[in-house]
Scaffold this motif. Structure first.
Motif, PDB file in Angstrom:
ATOM      1  N   ASP A 160       0.845  -1.180   0.000  1.00  0.00           N
ATOM      2  CA  ASP A 160       0.000   0.000   0.000  1.00  0.00           C
ATOM      3  C   ASP A 160       0.892   1.245   0.000  1.00  0.00           C
ATOM      4  N   PRO A 161       0.350   2.430  -0.306  1.00  0.00           N
ATOM      5  CA  PRO A 161       1.154   3.655  -0.279  1.00  0.00           C
ATOM      6  C   PRO A 161       1.662   3.949   1.138  1.00  0.00           C
ATOM      7  N   GLN A 162       2.930   4.282   1.249  1.00  0.00           N
ATOM      8  CA  GLN A 162       3.543   4.601   2.536  1.00  0.00           C
ATOM      9  C   GLN A 162       4.919   5.185   2.281  1.00  0.00           C
ATOM     10  N   ALA A 163       5.654   5.489   3.351  1.00  0.00           N
ATOM     11  CA  ALA A 163       7.004   6.052   3.235  1.00  0.00           C
ATOM     12  C   ALA A 163       8.005   4.905   3.120  1.00  0.00           C
ATOM     13  N   ILE A 164       8.211   4.436   1.896  1.00  0.00           N
ATOM     14  CA  ILE A 164       9.061   3.269   1.664  1.00  0.00           C
ATOM     15  C   ILE A 164      10.469   3.713   1.305  1.00  0.00           C
ATOM     16  N   ASP A 165      11.437   3.009   1.888  1.00  0.00           N
ATOM     17  CA  ASP A 165      12.836   3.342   1.643  1.00  0.00           C
ATOM     18  C   ASP A 165      13.560   2.083   1.169  1.00  0.00           C
ATOM     19  N   GLU A 166      14.366   1.478   2.017  1.00  0.00           N
ATOM     20  CA  GLU A 166      15.195   0.332   1.640  1.00  0.00           C
ATOM     21  C   GLU A 166      14.346  -0.916   1.422  1.00  0.00           C
ATOM     22  N   VAL A 167      14.719  -1.737   0.431  1.00  0.00           N
ATOM     23  CA  VAL A 167      13.992  -2.962   0.124  1.00  0.00           C
ATOM     24  C   VAL A 167      14.989  -4.074  -0.162  1.00  0.00           C
ATOM     25  N   HIS A 168      14.704  -5.272   0.386  1.00  0.00           N
ATOM     26  CA  HIS A 168      15.507  -6.468   0.153  1.00  0.00           C
ATOM     27  C   HIS A 168      14.620  -7.543  -0.468  1.00  0.00           C
ATOM     28  N   LEU A 169      15.172  -8.314  -1.408  1.00  0.00           N
ATOM     29  CA  LEU A 169      14.473  -9.440  -2.015  1.00  0.00           C
ATOM     30  C   LEU A 169      15.206 -10.720  -1.655  1.00  0.00           C
ATOM     31  N   ILE A 170      14.464 -11.707  -1.109  1.00  0.00           N
ATOM     32  CA  ILE A 170      15.070 -12.969  -0.669  1.00  0.00           C
ATOM     33  C   ILE A 170      14.372 -14.125  -1.374  1.00  0.00           C
ATOM     34  N   PRO A 171      15.074 -14.891  -2.221  1.00  0.00           N
ATOM     35  CA  PRO A 171      14.452 -16.057  -2.863  1.00  0.00           C
ATOM     36  C   PRO A 171      14.066 -17.101  -1.821  1.00  0.00           C
ATOM     37  N   THR A 172      12.870 -17.660  -1.959  1.00  0.00           N
ATOM     38  CA  THR A 172      12.400 -18.727  -1.084  1.00  0.00           C
ATOM     39  C   THR A 172      11.762 -19.804  -1.949  1.00  0.00           C
ATOM     40  N   SER A 173      11.374 -20.867  -1.325  1.00  0.00           N
ATOM     41  CA  SER A 173      10.627 -21.910  -2.026  1.00  0.00           C
ATOM     42  C   SER A 173       9.259 -22.051  -1.357  1.00  0.00           C
ATOM     43  N   PRO A 174       8.183 -21.575  -2.012  1.00  0.00           N
ATOM     44  CA  PRO A 174       8.189 -20.930  -3.330  1.00  0.00           C
ATOM     45  C   PRO A 174       8.195 -19.417  -3.208  1.00  0.00           C
ATOM     46  N   GLY A 175       8.589 -18.754  -4.287  1.00  0.00           N
ATOM     47  CA  GLY A 175       8.393 -17.323  -4.393  1.00  0.00           C
ATOM     48  C   GLY A 175       9.531 -16.480  -3.871  1.00  0.00           C
ATOM     49  N   ILE A 176       9.244 -15.183  -3.764  1.00  0.00           N
ATOM     50  CA  ILE A 176      10.214 -14.177  -3.332  1.00  0.00           C
ATOM     51  C   ILE A 176       9.672 -13.479  -2.090  1.00  0.00           C
ATOM     52  N   LEU A 177      10.503 -13.417  -1.061  1.00  0.00           N
ATOM     53  CA  LEU A 177      10.162 -12.676   0.147  1.00  0.00           C
ATOM     54  C   LEU A 177      10.686 -11.250  -0.004  1.00  0.00           C
ATOM     55  N   VAL A 178       9.811 -10.276   0.201  1.00  0.00           N
ATOM     56  CA  VAL A 178      10.166  -8.859   0.096  1.00  0.00           C
ATOM     57  C   VAL A 178      10.161  -8.273   1.505  1.00  0.00           C
ATOM     58  N   VAL A 179      11.303  -7.763   1.941  1.00  0.00           N
ATOM     59  CA  VAL A 179      11.430  -7.115   3.250  1.00  0.00           C
ATOM     60  C   VAL A 179      11.812  -5.663   2.990  1.00  0.00           C
TER      61      VAL A 179
END
Length: 335
Positions: free
Chosen positions: A254-273
């Motif tokens: 959702d809209p918010q004050a977003i800054d740093e983002v990390h993508l972590i491959p998992t099984s299944p899919g991608i984890l977004v932190v």
């Protein structure tokens, strides 16, 4: 590096990619070209894990009579934040920015500079010798910039792959033009620190924040800025192994004050932190297991706690349901 420090420009239908939203997403502009006197010093910190060790990347800008200069260092820490050896200096020179990615046996740093008369994109790879964080030192790679003169690097990210690392960077036109305002380029680097695929242009017009190998290509996190501050959405899009988008990007926040983002491959899919919330101090996670749709509902999001602005963090992921946010008790020293 916090994206909030970078002035933003929109990209009109960029690069001729017919996905329909190119003009809506934005791309970072030249941080080093911002008007006004710079502060005496600026500092950015990133943290990544390599096995049981933690690697802290610091970019320090200083102002002097000759303009802004930068020093980039990396320091290895134990799991409980005890320093492992001394900090290593990766770069000292005209103001540049840096990003880091890690794998079990190596880390890589991309350095990029867009201002002044010496723009560049460089990659430094260091192989990690377990268990203490020692490294070998291949020479710095000076990447060829296919855009040539009239373009300047403004953004870069990188990720680990089975063979080493992939580097993605973006450039903007430095002179008025009736054509494209932004161009993106990709290259692949081996874990030993050599170019295994020469830099080539890819049809990515959007402002990006992180990239991850997904087993057959990439997931790319994009920033979609609203009409006012603190109204940014994260988006995802998948790329082929050669860097071509495979569908329309889709919302994952959702809209918010977003800054740093990390993508972590998992099984299944991608984890977004990512660091978000109303004031940009909430660490949040969303697990993307399927391609979404532009304008569709945002997937369920978890709050993982709060972290002071500017404090570096990384994560240890046992599963998408078990995420440990790792951050030092105090901002690490530069070593």
């Amino acid at each position: 590096m916090p994206r909030a420090l970078v002035r933003r420009l929109s990209v009109a239908t960029a690069l001729g990619l017919g996905v329909g939203i190119g003009a809506l997403l934005s791309t970072p502009a030249l941080a080093v070209a911002q008007p006004g006197p710079p502060p005496t010093q600026q500092r950015w910190d990133s943290l990544r894990a390599v096995g049981e060790s933690l690697y802290h990347l610091r970019t320090q800008w200083s102002a002097g009579r000759g303009g802004r200069s930068a020093e980039v260092t990396v320091q290895a820490f134990s799991r409980d934040f005890r320093p492992l050896g001394k900090a290593g200096r990766l770069y000292r020179g005209p103001a540049a920015r840096a990003e880091i990615a890690t794998r079990d046996d190596a880390f890589a740093v991309v350095l990029y500079r867009g201002g002044g008369d010496r723009p560049f994109v460089r990659v430094i790879v260091r192989q990690v010798v377990p268990p203490g964080g020692g490294v070998t030192q291949p020479p710095t790679i000076e990447l060829a910039r296919p855009g040539g003169t009239g373009w300047a690097p403004t953004n870069a990210t990188l990720c680990a792959t089975p063979e080493g690392f992939t580097v993605l960077w973006q450039e903007e036109a430095t002179t008025p033009t009736q054509g494209r305002r932004a161009r993106s380029f990709m290259t692949r680097i081996s874990r030993e620190g050599r170019v295994i695929e020469q830099p080539h242009e890819v049809p990515i017009p959007w402002g990006f924040g992180a990239i991850a190998w997904n087993g057959s290509g990439y997931h790319l996190a994009l920033f979609y800025d609203g009409d006012s501050a603190g109204q940014t959405r994260l988006n995802l899009v998948t790329l082929t192994q050669h860097g071509a988008p495979e569908q329309h990007p889709w919302w994952i926040s959702d809209p918010q004050a977003i800054d740093e983002v990390h993508l972590i491959p998992t099984s299944p899919g991608i984890l977004v932190v990512y660091r978000g919330g109303a004031d940009g101090t909430t660490i949040r996670a969303v697990h993307s297991t399927a391609v979404g749709q532009w304008g569709g509902a945002t997937p369920p999001t978890r709050d993982l706690g709060r972290l002071e602005a500017g404090m570096p963090f990384t994560e240890r992921v046992a599963s998408p349901e078990s995420i440990e946010i790792v951050s030092p008790p105090a901002r690490p020293s530069s070593g």
